[in-house]
Design a protein around this motif. Structure first.
Motif, short mmCIF file in Angstrom:
data_model
loop_
_atom_site.label_atom_id
_atom_site.label_comp_id
_atom_site.label_asym_id
_atom_site.label_seq_id
_atom_site.Cartn_x
_atom_site.Cartn_y
_atom_site.Cartn_z
N GLY A 187 -7.61 -0.01 -4.83
CA GLY A 187 -8.94 -0.51 -3.13
C GLY A 187 -8.77 -0.18 -2.27
O GLY A 187 -6.88 0.15 -1.91
N ASP A 188 -9.84 0.36 -1.39
CA ASP A 188 -9.54 0.57 0.18
C ASP A 188 -10.40 0.03 0.54
O ASP A 188 -11.13 -0.55 0.28
N ALA A 189 -10.14 -0.03 2.22
CA ALA A 189 -10.54 -0.55 2.31
C ALA A 189 -10.45 0.21 4.43
O ALA A 189 -9.34 0.84 4.83
N SER B 273 -18.31 1.48 -4.56
CA SER B 273 -18.61 1.67 -2.41
C SER B 273 -19.33 0.70 -1.55
O SER B 273 -20.34 1.07 -2.74
N THR C 154 -20.63 -1.53 1.85
CA THR C 154 -19.73 -2.58 3.59
C THR C 154 -19.75 -3.78 3.26
O THR C 154 -20.84 -4.83 2.02
N ALA D 200 -16.69 -3.34 7.57
CA ALA D 200 -15.60 -2.56 6.98
C ALA D 200 -16.35 -1.98 5.66
O ALA D 200 -17.37 -2.53 5.37
N THR D 201 -15.70 -1.03 5.31
CA THR D 201 -16.40 -0.09 4.47
C THR D 201 -15.06 -0.25 3.20
O THR D 201 -13.89 0.04 3.27
N LEU D 202 -15.86 -0.87 2.18
CA LEU D 202 -14.51 -1.57 1.14
C LEU D 202 -14.99 -0.66 -0.32
O LEU D 202 -15.62 0.00 -0.63
N THR D 203 -14.38 0.15 -1.27
CA THR D 203 -14.09 0.58 -2.32
C THR D 203 -12.61 -0.06 -2.98
O THR D 203 -11.96 -0.14 -3.15
#
Length: 284
Positions: free
Chosen positions: A185-187, A135, A137, A141-144
């Motif tokens: 993937g998450d945002a 994870s 940034t 945005a925070t991205l994983t």
């Protein structure tokens, strides 16, 4: 089986939550070595990687996490089940989770293992799945990005080639073992000046293209995409989420898995079709 599965965000909230400062005559005490956090959720449906585990009905879920300041953590999470999700007759999923989080560059690497348990289910229900996620940034945005890989196990093997075989109780390949790979993937982007955070998710599964010993599967059609778009609204320790969840599993593609892979397991109703899922989570 571990919104898409809704629990990871709520379950791990406490790992990044700051410890409350203690009043010691004006001095701020150092954060505790061990923290305990948890959450309780009520949801309109329990979607695991886009597939309903509660027969498109309500779910009640909860979890607790114990974390050490070294980055080591362990926890437990549970949810009710129904229909396809019962995994051999269990009416509950209980996940045991342990892992380690460490800073990497400007982000965080989280590695661990989930042990999926189905108390009260038939034999060969439980299975283990190691995972890793990174994870960070990028602007607002925070991205994983994550990967979960379950090595070959009988619980996720292709014992039945079709739903008709499962309904007749005729094993196609008893004792078969299969593995399962999930990439996702998450945002998340907070809306300035509001308590709202917009969220998006996409994932892809590779696994058995049939049914396991208990006439269910982690990746029922062998490979498929799942995704969701939604938003969180937070007030104090409460978070309300509204998301549209969907997969690319069509009725036609899943026909060979029926009646198992259907609402009520009666051969009708697409439990992997698009739907709006609402949930309310209390963190503590």
């Amino acid at each position: 089986m571990t919104c898409t599965k809704l629990f990871p965000a709520a379950f791990l909230l406490g790992l990044s939550a700051p410890a409350l400062a203690q009043d010691t005559g004006g001095d701020t005490a150092p954060p505790p070595t061990i923290t305990v956090s948890g959450s309780a959720t009520i949801a309109s449906d329990y979607r695991f990687r886009g597939v309903s585990q509660t027969d498109q009905e309500m779910a009640v879920q909860g979890g607790i996490t114990v974390a050490h300041d070294s980055g080591v953590y362990a926890g437990v999470w549970g949810s009710n089940l129904a229909g396809w999700g019962t995994f051999g007759g269990a009416n509950m999923e209980l996940d045991l989770i342990a892992g380690y989080r460490l800073p990497v560059g400007g982000g965080t690497l989280d590695v661990g293992l989930t042990w999926y348990m189905y108390p009260g289910g038939a034999d060969l229900t439980d299975f283990a799945e190691p995972y890793a996620k990174l994870s960070g940034t990028a602007g607002p945005a925070t991205l994983t990005a994550g990967v979960a890989y379950a090595p070959e196990q009988e619980a996720i093997g292709k014992w039945y080639a079709t739903g008709a075989d499962a309904a007749a109780g005729v094993f196609t390949d008893p004792g078969a073992k299969d593995d399962n790979l999930y990439l996702w993937g998450d945002a998340a982007v907070a809306v300035p000046g509001t308590p709202i955070t917009a969220k998006a998710h996409v994932g892809h599964s590779w696994g058995q293209d049939g049914l396991g010993p208990n006439a269910t599967a982690v990746a029922p059609t062998g490979r498929y995409w799942d995704w969701s778009l939604g938003a969180d609204a937070t007030w104090r320790n409460l978070t309300f989420n509204l998301s549209y969840v969907d997969t690319d599993i069509s009725d036609r593609e899943a026909a060979y898995l029926r009646p198992s892979f259907s609402k009520g397991q009666d051969g009708t109703g697409n439990i992997a079709g698009g739907t709006v899922v609402a949930s309310l989570t209390a963190a503590f």
